[in-house]
Each structure stands twice: as C-alpha cells, then as structure tokens.
Design an enzyme around this catalytic site. Structure first.
Site, PDB file in Angstrom:
ATOM      1  N   GLY A  10      -0.068   4.929   9.737  1.00 51.00           N
ATOM      2  CA  GLY A  10       0.276   3.631   9.152  1.00 51.00           C
ATOM      3  C   GLY A  10      -0.692   2.542   9.598  1.00 51.00           C
ATOM      4  N   PHE A  11      -0.319   1.317   9.366  1.00 51.55           N
ATOM      5  CA  PHE A  11      -1.182   0.152   9.630  1.00 51.55           C
ATOM      6  C   PHE A  11      -1.516  -0.006  11.127  1.00 51.55           C
ATOM      7  N   GLY A  13      -0.451   1.813  13.736  1.00 49.79           N
ATOM      8  CA  GLY A  13      -0.719   3.097  14.395  1.00 49.79           C
ATOM      9  C   GLY A  13      -2.166   3.531  14.217  1.00 49.79           C
ATOM     10  N   ILE A  54       9.788  12.357  12.512  1.00 50.73           N
ATOM     11  CA  ILE A  54      10.208  12.354  13.922  1.00 50.73           C
ATOM     12  C   ILE A  54      11.664  12.799  14.050  1.00 50.73           C
ATOM     13  N   THR A  92      15.291   7.179  10.150  1.00 56.58           N
ATOM     14  CA  THR A  92      14.100   7.190  11.007  1.00 56.58           C
ATOM     15  C   THR A  92      14.355   6.482  12.330  1.00 56.58           C
ATOM     16  N   THR A 116       9.793  -4.781  17.753  1.00 58.30           N
ATOM     17  CA  THR A 116       9.469  -6.005  17.014  1.00 58.30           C
ATOM     18  C   THR A 116      10.242  -7.218  17.532  1.00 58.30           C
ATOM     19  N   ASP A 117       9.666  -8.407  17.346  1.00 54.76           N
ATOM     20  CA  ASP A 117      10.369  -9.650  17.709  1.00 54.76           C
ATOM     21  C   ASP A 117      11.608  -9.860  16.837  1.00 54.76           C
ATOM     22  N   GLU A 118      11.683  -9.152  15.684  1.00 53.82           N
ATOM     23  CA  GLU A 118      12.819  -9.375  14.781  1.00 53.82           C
ATOM     24  C   GLU A 118      14.146  -8.945  15.392  1.00 53.82           C
ATOM     25  N   TYR A 140      16.638  -3.645   8.600  1.00 53.24           N
ATOM     26  CA  TYR A 140      15.422  -3.266   9.330  1.00 53.24           C
ATOM     27  C   TYR A 140      15.565  -3.601  10.811  1.00 53.24           C
ATOM     28  N   LYS A 144      16.110  -1.222  14.205  1.00 55.02           N
ATOM     29  CA  LYS A 144      15.078  -1.256  15.265  1.00 55.02           C
ATOM     30  C   LYS A 144      15.746  -1.613  16.606  1.00 55.02           C
ATOM     31  N   ASN A 169       4.435 -10.850  14.228  1.00 57.46           N
ATOM     32  CA  ASN A 169       3.885 -10.457  12.914  1.00 57.46           C
ATOM     33  C   ASN A 169       2.406 -10.074  13.005  1.00 57.46           C
ATOM     34  N   LYS A 179       3.328  -6.573   2.447  1.00 61.50           N
ATOM     35  CA  LYS A 179       3.528  -7.606   3.458  1.00 61.50           C
ATOM     36  C   LYS A 179       2.807  -8.883   3.038  1.00 61.50           C
ATOM     37  N   PRO A 195       3.861 -15.160  -4.876  1.00 62.06           N
ATOM     38  CA  PRO A 195       5.312 -15.400  -4.804  1.00 62.06           C
ATOM     39  C   PRO A 195       5.772 -15.869  -3.427  1.00 62.06           C
TER      40      PRO A 195
HETATM   41  P1  NAD Z   1       3.659   0.948   8.480  1.00 61.46           P
HETATM   42  O1  NAD Z   1       4.779   0.870   7.516  1.00 61.46           O
HETATM   43  O2  NAD Z   1       2.293   0.545   8.064  1.00 61.46           O
HETATM   44  O3  NAD Z   1       3.534   2.436   9.044  1.00 61.46           O
HETATM   45  C1  NAD Z   1       4.644   3.199   9.436  1.00 61.46           C
HETATM   46  C2  NAD Z   1       4.162   4.626   9.611  1.00 61.46           C
HETATM   47  O4  NAD Z   1       5.269   5.440  10.042  1.00 61.46           O
HETATM   48  C3  NAD Z   1       3.634   5.259   8.317  1.00 61.46           C
HETATM   49  O5  NAD Z   1       2.455   5.978   8.578  1.00 61.46           O
HETATM   50  C4  NAD Z   1       4.765   6.200   7.890  1.00 61.46           C
HETATM   51  O6  NAD Z   1       4.320   7.302   7.131  1.00 61.46           O
HETATM   52  C5  NAD Z   1       5.311   6.612   9.242  1.00 61.46           C
HETATM   53  N1  NAD Z   1       6.707   7.073   9.196  1.00 61.46           N
HETATM   54  C6  NAD Z   1       7.757   6.465   8.576  1.00 61.46           C
HETATM   55  N2  NAD Z   1       8.881   7.187   8.780  1.00 61.46           N
HETATM   56  C7  NAD Z   1       8.527   8.257   9.537  1.00 61.46           C
HETATM   57  C8  NAD Z   1       9.244   9.351  10.086  1.00 61.46           C
HETATM   58  N3  NAD Z   1      10.556   9.498   9.882  1.00 61.46           N
HETATM   59  N4  NAD Z   1       8.563  10.254  10.820  1.00 61.46           N
HETATM   60  C9  NAD Z   1       7.228  10.133  11.024  1.00 61.46           C
HETATM   61  N5  NAD Z   1       6.495   9.128  10.507  1.00 61.46           N
HETATM   62  C10 NAD Z   1       7.152   8.193   9.796  1.00 61.46           C
HETATM   63  O7  NAD Z   1       4.142   0.142   9.760  1.00 61.46           O
HETATM   64  P2  NAD Z   1       3.366  -0.783  10.792  1.00 61.46           P
HETATM   65  O8  NAD Z   1       3.355  -2.153  10.280  1.00 61.46           O
HETATM   66  O9  NAD Z   1       2.132  -0.119  11.202  1.00 61.46           O
HETATM   67  O10 NAD Z   1       4.423  -0.753  12.003  1.00 61.46           O
HETATM   68  C11 NAD Z   1       4.332   0.221  13.043  1.00 61.46           C
HETATM   69  C12 NAD Z   1       5.400  -0.055  14.083  1.00 61.46           C
HETATM   70  O11 NAD Z   1       5.205  -1.362  14.627  1.00 61.46           O
HETATM   71  C13 NAD Z   1       6.814  -0.035  13.540  1.00 61.46           C
HETATM   72  O12 NAD Z   1       7.648   0.572  14.498  1.00 61.46           O
HETATM   73  C14 NAD Z   1       7.191  -1.508  13.368  1.00 61.46           C
HETATM   74  O13 NAD Z   1       8.559  -1.701  13.494  1.00 61.46           O
HETATM   75  C15 NAD Z   1       6.411  -2.114  14.521  1.00 61.46           C
HETATM   76  N6  NAD Z   1       6.008  -3.523  14.318  1.00 61.46           N
HETATM   77  C16 NAD Z   1       5.379  -3.911  13.178  1.00 61.46           C
HETATM   78  C17 NAD Z   1       4.945  -5.235  13.047  1.00 61.46           C
HETATM   79  C18 NAD Z   1       4.232  -5.735  11.807  1.00 61.46           C
HETATM   80  O14 NAD Z   1       4.027  -6.945  11.681  1.00 61.46           O
HETATM   81  N7  NAD Z   1       3.802  -4.880  10.897  1.00 61.46           N
HETATM   82  C19 NAD Z   1       5.196  -6.154  14.075  1.00 61.46           C
HETATM   83  C20 NAD Z   1       5.853  -5.717  15.239  1.00 61.46           C
HETATM   84  C21 NAD Z   1       6.243  -4.390  15.349  1.00 61.46           C
HETATM   85  O1  DAU Z   2       7.891 -10.113  13.111  1.00 61.18           O
HETATM   86  C1  DAU Z   2       7.476  -8.773  13.086  1.00 61.18           C
HETATM   87  C2  DAU Z   2       7.807  -8.185  11.741  1.00 61.18           C
HETATM   88  O2  DAU Z   2       6.916  -8.780  10.811  1.00 61.18           O
HETATM   89  C3  DAU Z   2       7.708  -6.671  11.707  1.00 61.18           C
HETATM   90  O3  DAU Z   2       8.653  -6.116  12.576  1.00 61.18           O
HETATM   91  C4  DAU Z   2       7.927  -6.159  10.288  1.00 61.18           C
HETATM   92  O4  DAU Z   2       7.732  -4.760  10.228  1.00 61.18           O
HETATM   93  C5  DAU Z   2       6.936  -6.845   9.360  1.00 61.18           C
HETATM   94  O5  DAU Z   2       7.183  -6.452   8.030  1.00 61.18           O
HETATM   95  C6  DAU Z   2       7.046  -8.358   9.483  1.00 61.18           C
HETATM   96  O6  DAU Z   2       8.286  -8.851   8.933  1.00 61.18           O
HETATM   97  P1  DAU Z   2       8.361 -10.180   8.037  1.00 61.18           P
HETATM   98  O7  DAU Z   2       9.552 -10.080   7.187  1.00 61.18           O
HETATM   99  O8  DAU Z   2       8.179 -11.385   8.864  1.00 61.18           O
HETATM  100  O9  DAU Z   2       6.988  -9.959   7.188  1.00 61.18           O
HETATM  101  P2  DAU Z   2       6.649 -10.113   5.648  1.00 61.18           P
HETATM  102  O10 DAU Z   2       5.165  -9.951   5.540  1.00 61.18           O
HETATM  103  O11 DAU Z   2       7.505  -9.289   4.766  1.00 61.18           O
HETATM  104  O12 DAU Z   2       6.991 -11.642   5.379  1.00 61.18           O
HETATM  105  C7  DAU Z   2       6.420 -12.677   6.144  1.00 61.18           C
HETATM  106  C8  DAU Z   2       7.041 -13.979   5.667  1.00 61.18           C
HETATM  107  O13 DAU Z   2       6.574 -14.246   4.337  1.00 61.18           O
HETATM  108  C9  DAU Z   2       8.541 -13.958   5.570  1.00 61.18           C
HETATM  109  O14 DAU Z   2       9.045 -15.238   5.918  1.00 61.18           O
HETATM  110  C10 DAU Z   2       8.828 -13.671   4.105  1.00 61.18           C
HETATM  111  C11 DAU Z   2       7.667 -14.343   3.404  1.00 61.18           C
HETATM  112  N1  DAU Z   2       7.231 -13.710   2.142  1.00 61.18           N
HETATM  113  C12 DAU Z   2       6.969 -12.383   2.142  1.00 61.18           C
HETATM  114  C13 DAU Z   2       6.546 -11.754   0.982  1.00 61.18           C
HETATM  115  C14 DAU Z   2       6.274 -10.260   0.977  1.00 61.18           C
HETATM  116  C15 DAU Z   2       7.064 -14.487   0.996  1.00 61.18           C
HETATM  117  O15 DAU Z   2       7.277 -15.719   1.004  1.00 61.18           O
HETATM  118  N2  DAU Z   2       6.653 -13.864  -0.151  1.00 61.18           N
HETATM  119  C16 DAU Z   2       6.411 -12.529  -0.211  1.00 61.18           C
HETATM  120  O16 DAU Z   2       6.063 -12.016  -1.306  1.00 61.18           O
END
Ligand code: NAD
Ligand code: DAU
Length: 327
Positions: A10-11, A13, A54, A92, A116-118, A140, A144, A169, A179, A195
């Site tokens: 994923g992103f 990872g 997993i 998951t 995550t901070d969420e 979500y 978590k 984030n 995202k 949007p």
């Molecule tokens: P992502 O959605 O880009 O990637 C998730 C990965 O997990 C994918 O490769 C997917 O195929 C894999 N996956 C999903 N379900 C699975 C399962 N059951 N078994 C094995 N693999 C599985 O996510 P990301 O943004 O890279 O987030 C990675 C981690 O970091 C997550 O745990 C997320 O909660 C945490 N996180 C994300 C953010 C953010 O802003 N993106 C912020 C803080 C924490």
């Molecule tokens: O804070 C960490 C989290 O950040 C991670 O744990 C999550 O995996 C990750 O998806 C992210 O969550 P958010 O909900 O904050 O991210 P997202 O990019 O979906 O949205 C960011 C902000 O933008 C949120 O306030 C919603 C808004 N948004 C999002 C989308 C997709 C919009 O206004 N328009 C949109 O189309």
C-alpha cells in the site's frame, strides 16, 4: 533486520519498505492486494511478496519464516468506504490483527502496530497526547482503536514486545487517489470538479509519508515494548486551503471547487502532539509547502502509475461516492 511487513504493497507500507531496504533490511511483504495494494508499488524493489490476508494463519506461516519483527500496516484505510461498507474493516482490523498477534506470540517476535490519530476523535484546540482517551468516530477509527487495544493487551497479558505508532494525515507518492490530496491533484490536472465536503473548514495535521515511515522505523528500533508513540506532522491546514494550494501548484481554476454534501460524523480537527517520539530521537523533516510541491510533481511525472487506477474500477467508486462520473 529481517522484517515481515504486512500491508507493504500500500501507500505508507511501500514507502517504508523502500526506505528500510536502502538501510540494509531484508523484507518479506504479506499483502492481500485489495484495491489499494498494488504490485506496482514494489516493482523496483528486492522483496519477497506473499499474497494473502493477515486474517489467514496459513498465509502468515508462509511469510513469517526467519523474520525478527513484524510491522503491521495492513488495513482498510478510507473513512468514506468504512461508512458505506464497514465489513472488511471489522475483518481486517479485528480478526486480522488478532491472527497476526497470535503468530507473533507463538514466535516471540517484536511487533509494531501502525495506527492513526483518528482513534482519539476530533479536538477543538490543543493536541492529543498518548494519554488522551480513545473516542473514535467512524467504523474505520473505531476498528483501528479496537486493534490498538488488542495489541496493548498482548503486551500486558503475554509480555509480547508490542508497540503502537499513531500517525497523522500522510501525503506523498503512491497514495491511492481516493484520499484528499491525490484526488484533488488528479482532478485539478484533468479539469474535473474538486469536491469539498461541507464548509471545507476541517483541519488536518499533515505529515510527509517518508517522515512517518522513518518514524515507524525509529519506534521499531528504539521504542519501549508496551508503549504508544504519536508521530505527527509539523503543519496543520484547513481543507479548503489545501485545495487552493493544489490549484495554485497545478495551474487549475478556482471555479473547479464544488461544495458537496458533508461526510456523516465528519471529524472537525486532528492535531497530534509528538513530544514522546521526538524524545526518542525522531523529527519530521519536510514542511507541508515543500512536501506538497514534491507530491504534485510526482503525480505529474508518474502518469503510468495512476492512469490504470483512474481508468479502472475507481471510476465506479467515484460515481457512487460523488454522484457524478469522472471526466
Ligand atoms: P493503503 O490503503 O494505501 O494500504 C493498505 C494496504 O493493506 C494495501 O496494500 C492493502 O492491500 C493491504 N491490506 C488490506 N487488508 C489486508 C489484509 N486483510 N491482509 C493483508 N493486507 C491487507 O493504506 P495506507 O494509507 O498506506 O495506511 C497504512 C497504515 O497506516 C494503516 O494501518 C492506516 O490505518 C495507517 N495510517 C494511515 C494514515 C494515512 O494518512 N494514510 C495515517 C495514519 C495511519
Ligand atoms: O488522520 C489520519 C487518517 O487520515 C488516516 O488514519 C486515514 O487512513 C486517512 O484516510 C486519513 O483520513 P481522513 O479522513 O482525514 O483523510 P481523507 O483524505 O479522506 O480526507 C481528508 C479531509 O478532506 C477530511 O476532512 C475530508 C476531506 N475531504 C476528503 C475527500 C476525499 C473532502 O473535503 N473531499 C474529498 O473528496
């Protein structure tokens, strides 16, 4: 180190894997390759990829041999999808995390849960610390938070060397365009509407993905078992300002901004205090302005990465989520 990286396709990872390989680690990735997990994210890297969930003990057994530690990124990560289809989030985060913890316990492996901070919910002023109560808002963040509690219980009950790393984030290369930031960049580059949910005044605490990946590595190497570490970004920004910065960087028009129905239960503000991780020797290096410029440039230069996504199943997702087709 020899690492098992779950969710490494994923992103975040895959960014973590790239950084750790450069530091000399040997890595096996276990990834289910959901819509968000992509072989392309690892194609230039020397890793063993085991495709599986997993929540599947046989897949874990296939991947885990010879590893010293597990870093678990595997998750469903999009809040909007957790609102419309929470099923996979429960499987998951609850069953998957449990199954992985059992495998770690059997082999006495060090274990880092990426969280995550969420899990803390929304905060009007000030910042969350590791002591803040868990008040998750969405399916979500609730699942978590459940996973975090299970991880903590494995340290408390069985003495597992388990640690939790909570990020704010993330943004940067290889982020799936559901995202906010990659979605707005690609829509702006294509002249599609941008949007904005509700009034666009929600605040997020942005961290460049390489800073978070380095923070997780730091916690893996230097963190104390049983402890949780917040790893947040250096800058907070209002959503509408983020969109306007992307408009400026892509040369798009302000007229593309479209206010759409708000996300149900939308958290207003996240802010993460990271003093504990800083005391461990980690520091974020990339400020939001610089990171956003790099990110826009990466999406501009990597059409081959996003074109198959934007022309595939993503179109149907987009139409369901936004009630209109992509251009
Ligand atoms: P992502 O959605 O880009 O990637 C998730 C990965 O997990 C994918 O490769 C997917 O195929 C894999 N996956 C999903 N379900 C699975 C399962 N059951 N078994 C094995 N693999 C599985 O996510 P990301 O943004 O890279 O987030 C990675 C981690 O970091 C997550 O745990 C997320 O909660 C945490 N996180 C994300 C953010 C953010 O802003 N993106 C912020 C803080 C924490
Ligand atoms: O804070 C960490 C989290 O950040 C991670 O744990 C999550 O995996 C990750 O998806 C992210 O969550 P958010 O909900 O904050 O991210 P997202 O990019 O979906 O949205 C960011 C902000 O933008 C949120 O306030 C919603 C808004 N948004 C999002 C989308 C997709 C919009 O206004 N328009 C949109 O189309």
């Amino acid at each position: 180190m020899k690492l098992l990286v779950c969710g490494g396709a994923g992103f975040i990872g895959s960014n973590f894997v790239r950084i750790r390989l450069a530091q000399g680690d040997e890595i096996t990735v276990l990834d289910k390759l959901t819509y968000a997990g992509r072989r392309e994210n690892l194609q230039d890297l020397d890793v063993r990829l085991v495709v599986g969930g997993i929540e599947d003990p046989a897949a874990i057994a296939d991947a885990i041999g010879g590893c010293d530690a597990i870093v678990n990124f595997a998750a469903e990560t999009h809040v909007d999808r957790s609102i419309t289809e929470p099923d996979a989030f429960v499987t998951t985060h609850a069953v998957g995390t449990y199954t992985l913890l059992e495998a770690a316990r059997e082999r006495s492996l060090r274990y880092v849960q990426v969280s995550t901070d969420e899990v803390y919910g929304s905060i009007e002023s000030g910042s969350f610390t590791e002591q803040s109560p868990l008040q998750p808002s969405s399916p979500y963040s609730a699942t978590k938070a459940g996973a975090d509690l299970l991880v903590a219980s494995y340290h408390h009950t069985y003495g597992l060397e388990a640690l939790i790393c909570r990020g704010s984030n993330n943004y940067g290369p290889y982020q799936y365009p559901e995202k906010l930031i990659p979605l707005m960049i690609l829509n702006a580059l294509h002249g599609d509407p941008l949007p904005v949910y509700g009034d666009g005044q929600q605040v997020r605490n942005w961290i460049f993905v390489e800073d978070f990946a380095r923070g997780i590595g730091h916690v893996l190497e230097h963190g104390a078992p049983g402890e949780t570490y917040n790893v947040g970004g250096p800058d907070e920004a209002v959503n509408l300002d983020v969109v306007k910065r992307i408009i400026a960087l892509t040369g798009a028009s302000d007229d593309l901004i479209e206010y759409v129905t708000d996300r149900p239960g939308h958290d207003r503000r996240y802010s993460l205090g990271s003093e504990k991780a800083r005391a461990l020797g980690w520091e974020a290096q990339v400020r939001f302005g610089e990171g956003l410029e790099k990110t826009v440039a990466w999406y501009r230069d990597n059409t081959a990465w996003w074109a198959p996504i934007r022309s595939g199943d993503y179109r149907a997702y987009y139409e369901r989520q936004y009630g209109r087709a992509l251009g």
